[in-house]
Design an enzyme around this catalytic site. Structure first.
Site: not given
Ligand code: FPP
Length: 239
Positions: A129, A35, A18
């Site tokens: 893993l 992201h 997050d």
């Molecule tokens: C949450 O941060 C993150 C996500 C919903 C997406 C996670 C995706 C990645 C780390 C990249 C791609 C993943 C892979 C496995 C290749 P948020 O956007 O909710 O952050 P915020 O709370 O600060 O808005």
């Protein structure tokens, strides 16, 4: 690393990644930039898990609620997933990483489903893993699906116990996580592995996901090793 007790490494660590959006906004950039940088942290987390001898790593990559984000962000996340799988699957294989998924993949774009199936079909031996991506996943979806399947198969109430329910969940072939890490300072579990985390230890890190590196993973493991896990009983010292 020297403080880490190698005889007390969790077999399964689950992570709620997050803070990508806030990380980008803090830099005056679009959320997608967060992201994109989050992918580097995924790479680092996989490497750390292998190094620490963790056998299962599960990452919450896209929840059933994430479809409510702007279409541009959803598209970018799907593209990022495909690009990462295409670019990294050989490297994952070389590290002995077996990819798995939990969640309803049928709603993902076709290209995404194809890349996932291809990456999952590679089975490294030995497997160091198991990396499970939770995609279009939520715990409530998973539990409802399990109940529906049990009913469709004609199970009676007397057939159902903890083992049966676990068997019908998307995680039937995974051990329950002993440790759940959530980044970005939010202290909640957001519909993630509600059943499986029943006895897990929670580590909430204030670090935003794109900044999460081996030192933060180590911090979480040390925190885990300092916990007195009683599973509803009393500690061995009786305190
Ligand atoms: C949450 O941060 C993150 C996500 C919903 C997406 C996670 C995706 C990645 C780390 C990249 C791609 C993943 C892979 C496995 C290749 P948020 O956007 O909710 O952050 P915020 O709370 O600060 O808005």
């Amino acid at each position: 690393m020297s403080e880490l007790d190698l005889n007390n490494i969790p077999k399964h660590v689950a992570i709620i990644m997050d803070g990508n959006g806030r990380w980008a906004t803090n830099r005056g950039k679009d959320r997608v930039y967060g992201h994109m940088n989050g992918v580097e942290s995924v790479r680092a987390a996989v490497k750390s898990a292998v190094k620490f001898g963790i056998k299962h790593l599960t990452l919450y990559a896209f929840s059933t609620e994430n479809w409510d984000r702007p279409q541009k962000e959803v598209n970018a996340l799907m593209d990022l997933l495909v690009t990462t799988l295409v670019n990294e699957s050989n490297e994952l294989f070389d590290q002995g990483v077996q990819l798995k998924t939990i969640g309803d993949l049928s709603a993902l774009p076709e290209e995404c489903q194809e890349s996932l199936e291809k990456a999952k079909s590679k089975a490294p031996t030995p497997c160091t893993l198991v990396l499970t991506l939770a995609l279009n996943y939520s715990s409530k979806w998973e539990i409802i699906s399990a109940i529906k399947t049990m009913m469709d198969r004609g199970l009676n109430s007397t057939d159902i116990d903890e083992t049966t329910v676990s068997k019908y969940l998307a995680t039937s072939d995974l051990p329950d996580p002993e440790l759940m890490i959530r980044t970005s300072g939010e202290n909640r579990i957001s519909n993630f592995m509600l059943w499986q985390l029943a006895y897990a230890e929670f580590h909430f890190s204030s670090v935003l996901w794109p900044d999460f590196r081996e030192e933060h993973f180590l911090e979480a493991l040390l925190d885990y090793q300092n916990r007195d896990r009683r599973f509803g009983g009393v500690s061995q010292s009786g305190n």
